[in-house]
Write an enzyme that holds these catalytic residues in place. Sequence first.
Site, PDB file in Angstrom:
ATOM      1  N   SER A 171       0.832  -1.203   0.000  1.00  0.00           N
ATOM      2  CA  SER A 171       0.000   0.000   0.000  1.00  0.00           C
ATOM      3  C   SER A 171       0.869   1.257   0.000  1.00  0.00           C
ATOM      4  O   SER A 171       0.519   2.259  -0.624  1.00  0.00           O
ATOM      5  CB  SER A 171      -0.955   0.001   1.193  1.00  0.00           C
ATOM      6  OG  SER A 171      -0.250  -0.102   2.410  1.00  0.00           O
ATOM      7  N   GLU A 172       2.011   1.221   0.720  1.00  0.00           N
ATOM      8  CA  GLU A 172       2.954   2.332   0.677  1.00  0.00           C
ATOM      9  C   GLU A 172       4.394   1.850   0.785  1.00  0.00           C
ATOM     10  O   GLU A 172       4.678   0.845   1.452  1.00  0.00           O
ATOM     11  CB  GLU A 172       2.699   3.343   1.804  1.00  0.00           C
ATOM     12  CG  GLU A 172       1.551   4.299   1.554  1.00  0.00           C
ATOM     13  CD  GLU A 172       0.293   3.873   2.267  1.00  0.00           C
ATOM     14  OE1 GLU A 172      -0.748   4.505   2.046  1.00  0.00           O
ATOM     15  OE2 GLU A 172       0.344   2.888   3.033  1.00  0.00           O
ATOM     16  N   THR A 173       5.264   2.600   0.116  1.00  0.00           N
ATOM     17  CA  THR A 173       6.716   2.440   0.207  1.00  0.00           C
ATOM     18  C   THR A 173       7.286   3.813   0.511  1.00  0.00           C
ATOM     19  O   THR A 173       6.849   4.814  -0.074  1.00  0.00           O
ATOM     20  CB  THR A 173       7.290   1.900  -1.115  1.00  0.00           C
ATOM     21  OG1 THR A 173       6.727   0.610  -1.366  1.00  0.00           O
ATOM     22  CG2 THR A 173       8.793   1.795  -1.058  1.00  0.00           C
TER      23      THR A 173
END
Length: 280
Positions: free
Chosen positions: A46-48
């Site tokens: 979902s996020e990096t």
Amino acid sequence: MSQFEFKQVDVFSTVALKGNPVAVVLNADSLTDQQMADFARWTNLSETTFVLKPQNPEADYRLRIFTTLRELPFAGHPTLGSCHAWLEAGGKPRGEEIIQECAVGLIRVRRQNGQLAFTAPPLLRDEALDDELLQGICKGLGIETQAVVQARWIDNGPGWLALLLRDREQVLALKPDFSQLHNRVVGVVAPWNPERDGTQAQFEVRAFVAGDGMSEDPVTGSLNAGLAQWLIAEGIAPSRYVASQGTAMGREGRVSIEKVGDDIWVGGAAVTCINGSLTL
């Protein structure tokens, strides 16, 4: 090619694999925008995030946050997971609190009882949903508008809008048609019934992110930050509570909320699951 220290951190859980993972690349100043975006697409999380030297002299580090499709000005579980990774890698804050710089400004992070917590940033949009939009969201969620107690924009960067339902079971039973949500990011919340659900948490939360990586986010700091600002201000939630999220996905996320003065602190545990290096 260059090598970068890399960690994958599970956030909002004391047990690995039961929270929400974030990929964290440390000392990433030499990476280009395109490399960051490409790596975020490749991780398919979902996020990096990418930890950089601060530009603001008050900050301890700067953070850039990418989904598989775009860069975000702020996000909650990446903030806690990245701070955890930065501290674990030897980061030393200049003060008692850690100051994170990101696109929405400076975010304060504190350490307390073995957890990290950030201050909820101001809402960029805070107003009731219009009837047409509410009807469209309810259609996408497969519920009637009468099932909604209240609905508001609580956007603090990612674009959140949120619906309050009456019962936790209604939240857990949702089976969205993401084609009908038209790329909206939608949060849904309802109170726990202590007699039936227990007292480990007071609210159940789900986060639907149509068209961006995972269609449901396991545990979401930015959404819970916006929800806390809304629910506490309306007297729906007390000044201190715990939100459960991820239940429908087999996770056991727990988000701690506490209002202290004018600040709302959003906290949780973090566990490093992967240590390694990235070559790009």
